[in-house]
Design a protein around this motif. Structure first.
Motif, PDB file in Angstrom:
ATOM      1  N   ALA A  73      18.861 -34.898 -49.633  1.00 18.03           N
ATOM      2  CA  ALA A  73      19.618 -33.666 -49.912  1.00 18.03           C
ATOM      3  C   ALA A  73      19.246 -32.569 -48.909  1.00 18.03           C
ATOM      4  CB  ALA A  73      19.338 -33.202 -51.335  1.00 18.03           C
ATOM      5  N   GLY A  74      20.050 -31.522 -48.884  1.00 17.19           N
ATOM      6  CA  GLY A  74      19.788 -30.398 -47.978  1.00 17.19           C
ATOM      7  C   GLY A  74      20.373 -30.595 -46.607  1.00 17.19           C
ATOM      8  N   GLY A  75      21.322 -31.512 -46.449  1.00 20.66           N
ATOM      9  CA  GLY A  75      21.928 -31.774 -45.144  1.00 20.66           C
ATOM     10  C   GLY A  75      22.775 -30.602 -44.678  1.00 20.66           C
ATOM     11  N   GLY A  76      22.993 -30.508 -43.370  1.00 22.47           N
ATOM     12  CA  GLY A  76      23.771 -29.413 -42.797  1.00 22.47           C
ATOM     13  C   GLY A  76      22.982 -28.135 -42.640  1.00 22.47           C
ATOM     14  N   ARG A  77      21.679 -28.213 -42.850  1.00 17.44           N
ATOM     15  CA  ARG A  77      20.842 -27.007 -42.794  1.00 17.44           C
ATOM     16  C   ARG A  77      20.864 -26.365 -41.407  1.00 17.44           C
ATOM     17  NH1 ARG A  77      15.602 -27.067 -41.301  1.00 17.44           N
ATOM     18  NH2 ARG A  77      15.541 -29.327 -41.614  1.00 17.44           N
ATOM     19  N   ILE A  78      20.883 -27.200 -40.362  1.00 19.67           N
ATOM     20  CA  ILE A  78      20.810 -26.624 -39.013  1.00 19.67           C
ATOM     21  C   ILE A  78      22.186 -26.246 -38.472  1.00 19.67           C
ATOM     22  CG2 ILE A  78      18.654 -27.786 -38.425  1.00 19.67           C
ATOM     23  CD1 ILE A  78      20.308 -29.885 -36.949  1.00 19.67           C
ATOM     24  N   ASP A  79      23.260 -26.480 -39.262  1.00 16.18           N
ATOM     25  CA  ASP A  79      24.589 -26.068 -38.809  1.00 16.18           C
ATOM     26  C   ASP A  79      24.722 -24.547 -38.808  1.00 16.18           C
ATOM     27  OD1 ASP A  79      25.137 -28.717 -38.622  1.00 16.18           O
ATOM     28  OD2 ASP A  79      26.297 -28.841 -40.486  1.00 16.18           O
ATOM     29  N   LYS A  80      24.027 -23.896 -39.724  1.00 11.42           N
ATOM     30  CA  LYS A  80      24.078 -22.435 -39.778  1.00 11.42           C
ATOM     31  C   LYS A  80      23.008 -21.863 -38.843  1.00 11.42           C
ATOM     32  CE  LYS A  80      23.098 -18.522 -42.753  1.00 11.42           C
ATOM     33  NZ  LYS A  80      22.398 -18.073 -43.952  1.00 11.42           N
ATOM     34  N   PRO A  81      23.389 -20.995 -37.894  1.00  7.33           N
ATOM     35  CA  PRO A  81      22.395 -20.429 -36.980  1.00  7.33           C
ATOM     36  C   PRO A  81      21.466 -19.445 -37.694  1.00  7.33           C
ATOM     37  CG  PRO A  81      24.532 -19.408 -36.610  1.00  7.33           C
ATOM     38  CD  PRO A  81      24.754 -20.509 -37.607  1.00  7.33           C
ATOM     39  N   LEU A  82      20.270 -19.303 -37.156  1.00  7.72           N
ATOM     40  CA  LEU A  82      19.311 -18.362 -37.743  1.00  7.72           C
ATOM     41  C   LEU A  82      19.718 -16.906 -37.526  1.00  7.72           C
ATOM     42  CD1 LEU A  82      15.961 -20.123 -36.772  1.00  7.72           C
ATOM     43  CD2 LEU A  82      16.934 -19.903 -39.046  1.00  7.72           C
ATOM     44  N   LEU A  83      20.498 -16.639 -36.460  1.00  2.00           N
ATOM     45  CA  LEU A  83      21.118 -15.343 -36.173  1.00  2.00           C
ATOM     46  C   LEU A  83      20.154 -14.258 -35.710  1.00  2.00           C
ATOM     47  CD1 LEU A  83      23.872 -14.932 -38.924  1.00  2.00           C
ATOM     48  CD2 LEU A  83      24.176 -15.446 -36.508  1.00  2.00           C
ATOM     49  N   LYS A  84      18.974 -14.160 -36.317  1.00  2.00           N
ATOM     50  CA  LYS A  84      18.098 -13.060 -35.917  1.00  2.00           C
ATOM     51  C   LYS A  84      16.646 -13.515 -35.933  1.00  2.00           C
ATOM     52  CE  LYS A  84      17.876 -11.117 -40.591  1.00  2.00           C
ATOM     53  NZ  LYS A  84      18.017  -9.882 -41.393  1.00  2.00           N
ATOM     54  N   ALA A  85      15.827 -12.771 -35.242  1.00  2.00           N
ATOM     55  CA  ALA A  85      14.418 -13.139 -35.108  1.00  2.00           C
ATOM     56  C   ALA A  85      13.710 -13.117 -36.462  1.00  2.00           C
ATOM     57  CB  ALA A  85      13.716 -12.192 -34.138  1.00  2.00           C
ATOM     58  N   GLY A  86      14.146 -12.225 -37.357  1.00  2.00           N
ATOM     59  CA  GLY A  86      13.501 -12.136 -38.665  1.00  2.00           C
ATOM     60  C   GLY A  86      13.644 -13.416 -39.470  1.00  2.00           C
ATOM     61  N   ALA A  87      14.797 -14.077 -39.322  1.00  2.00           N
ATOM     62  CA  ALA A  87      15.005 -15.335 -40.043  1.00  2.00           C
ATOM     63  C   ALA A  87      14.067 -16.412 -39.515  1.00  2.00           C
ATOM     64  CB  ALA A  87      16.456 -15.782 -39.914  1.00  2.00           C
ATOM     65  N   ALA A  88      13.898 -16.467 -38.195  1.00  2.00           N
ATOM     66  CA  ALA A  88      12.971 -17.437 -37.600  1.00  2.00           C
ATOM     67  C   ALA A  88      11.532 -17.111 -37.998  1.00  2.00           C
ATOM     68  CB  ALA A  88      13.112 -17.431 -36.083  1.00  2.00           C
ATOM     69  N   TYR A  89      11.211 -15.825 -38.075  1.00  2.00           N
ATOM     70  CA  TYR A  89       9.864 -15.412 -38.468  1.00  2.00           C
ATOM     71  C   TYR A  89       9.512 -15.957 -39.851  1.00  2.00           C
ATOM     72  CZ  TYR A  89       6.251 -12.362 -40.383  1.00  2.00           C
ATOM     73  OH  TYR A  89       5.119 -11.891 -41.000  1.00  2.00           O
ATOM     74  N   HIS A  90      10.420 -15.790 -40.810  1.00  2.00           N
ATOM     75  CA  HIS A  90      10.140 -16.241 -42.171  1.00  2.00           C
ATOM     76  C   HIS A  90      10.158 -17.757 -42.271  1.00  2.00           C
ATOM     77  CE1 HIS A  90       9.880 -12.309 -43.964  1.00  2.00           C
ATOM     78  NE2 HIS A  90      11.005 -11.956 -43.380  1.00  2.00           N
ATOM     79  N   LYS A  91      11.014 -18.408 -41.482  1.00  2.00           N
ATOM     80  CA  LYS A  91      11.058 -19.874 -41.498  1.00  2.00           C
ATOM     81  C   LYS A  91       9.718 -20.459 -41.078  1.00  2.00           C
ATOM     82  CE  LYS A  91      13.095 -23.804 -39.123  1.00  2.00           C
ATOM     83  NZ  LYS A  91      14.073 -24.278 -38.116  1.00  2.00           N
ATOM     84  N   PHE A  92       9.181 -19.978 -39.960  1.00  2.00           N
ATOM     85  CA  PHE A  92       7.945 -20.555 -39.435  1.00  2.00           C
ATOM     86  C   PHE A  92       6.700 -20.005 -40.110  1.00  2.00           C
ATOM     87  CE2 PHE A  92      10.978 -21.460 -36.064  1.00  2.00           C
ATOM     88  CZ  PHE A  92      10.721 -22.810 -35.870  1.00  2.00           C
TER      89      PHE A  92
END
Length: 274
Positions: A189-208
């Motif tokens: 489950a959870g497929g297609g997760r990388i289809d949506k772009p992170l868009l901003k640095a804050g999203a990447a910050y919280h992801k990592f």
């Protein structure tokens, strides 16, 4: 020379006496606690049940109690309850959730379980072409292959003489595993997760932040020569081939390590007419 008596560690003395460059990022990732995984909010290892008599010769029924999010993992996890076949107690297992799994669903594990999404069976009992995930590479290792969100493997063929099964991994590579190895039917489950772009640095910050200290990542050509083999120069360029030997020393081992080939993969597979 009196540095050890002053409380300096031995590496500090060595760094002052030896004329060496800086310890680069790739070397620091070895033993350093700075780069270790952030596991505080994780729900625990997602594994199958221990392989026992009931799974090898029949089946055992479990029920999905809840589906939970796991920090740092793209795929959701399913909390599955089993009755212990040998003692009066419950076994609480954490499975990687497959697409279509829901709370209250019965999950059957074992050689004689039906071929239904969510069930766990030995790959040797499934027909060719079956879509599977969370596959055991060795019998009884409780699931190691095709576990990321949206991933799946496909059964290609069986060899009853050797007791082996050939599967196609998410990368496209083929792998031969024992036919007694278990796998879960379906797609993670959870497929297609990388289809949506992170868009901003804050999203990447919280992801990592939930994963480990691996972002932001400074490019080697943007560094000084002392910090990276690709650093330095009046323009940002590497200046030499980026392929590097497998036996290169740690301070030099960056880029395309032991590359068999480089560049884009061009052209498809050749098809021969019958």
């Amino acid at each position: 020379n009196d540095a050890p008596h002053l409380g300096f560690p031995s590496w500090a003395q060595a760094s002052r006496t030896a004329k060496m460059g800086r310890v680069i990022r790739g070397q620091r990732k070895g033993a350093s606690l700075i780069f270790k995984s952030h596991t505080t909010h994780r729900k625990g290892a997602a594994k199958f049940r221990n392989l026992d008599y009931s799974e090898m010769h029949g089946y055992i029924k479990g029920i999905v109690r809840e589906i939970v999010h796991d920090a740092g993992r793209g795929a959701p996890l399913a909390k599955v309850m089993f009755h212990d076949p040998y003692r009066y107690k419950l076994q609480k297992m954490t499975f990687v959730a497959v697409e279509g799994l829901h709370t209250g669903q019965f999950v059957y594990c074992g050689k004689k379980a039906q071929l239904t999404v969510g069930n766990v069976l030995p790959v040797g009992t499934m027909p060719e072409g079956t879509i599977i995930c969370n596959v055991e590479s060795k019998t009884g290792d409780r699931g190691t292959l095709a576990r990321a969100s949206g991933n799946y493997s496909t059964i290609i063929s069986h060899n009853p003489d050797t007791g082996k099964t050939r599967i196609r991994l998410p990368s496209g590579h083929k792998k031969v595993i024992p036919s007694a190895s278990r796998a879960q039917v379906g797609i993670v489950a959870g497929g297609g997760r990388i289809d949506k772009p992170l868009l901003k640095a804050g999203a990447a910050y919280h992801k990592f932040k939930a994963k480990r200290n691996s972002w932001p990542r400074v490019r080697g050509v943007a560094m000084n020569p002392v910090e990276h083999p690709h650093g330095g120069g009046n323009h940002q360029h590497v200046g030499h081939p980026t392929t590097v030997s497998r036996s290169a020393p740690p301070g030099k081992k960056v880029g395309l390590i032991a590359a068999r080939r480089t560049g884009q993969v061009k052209g498809g597979k050749k098809k021969f007419a019958d």
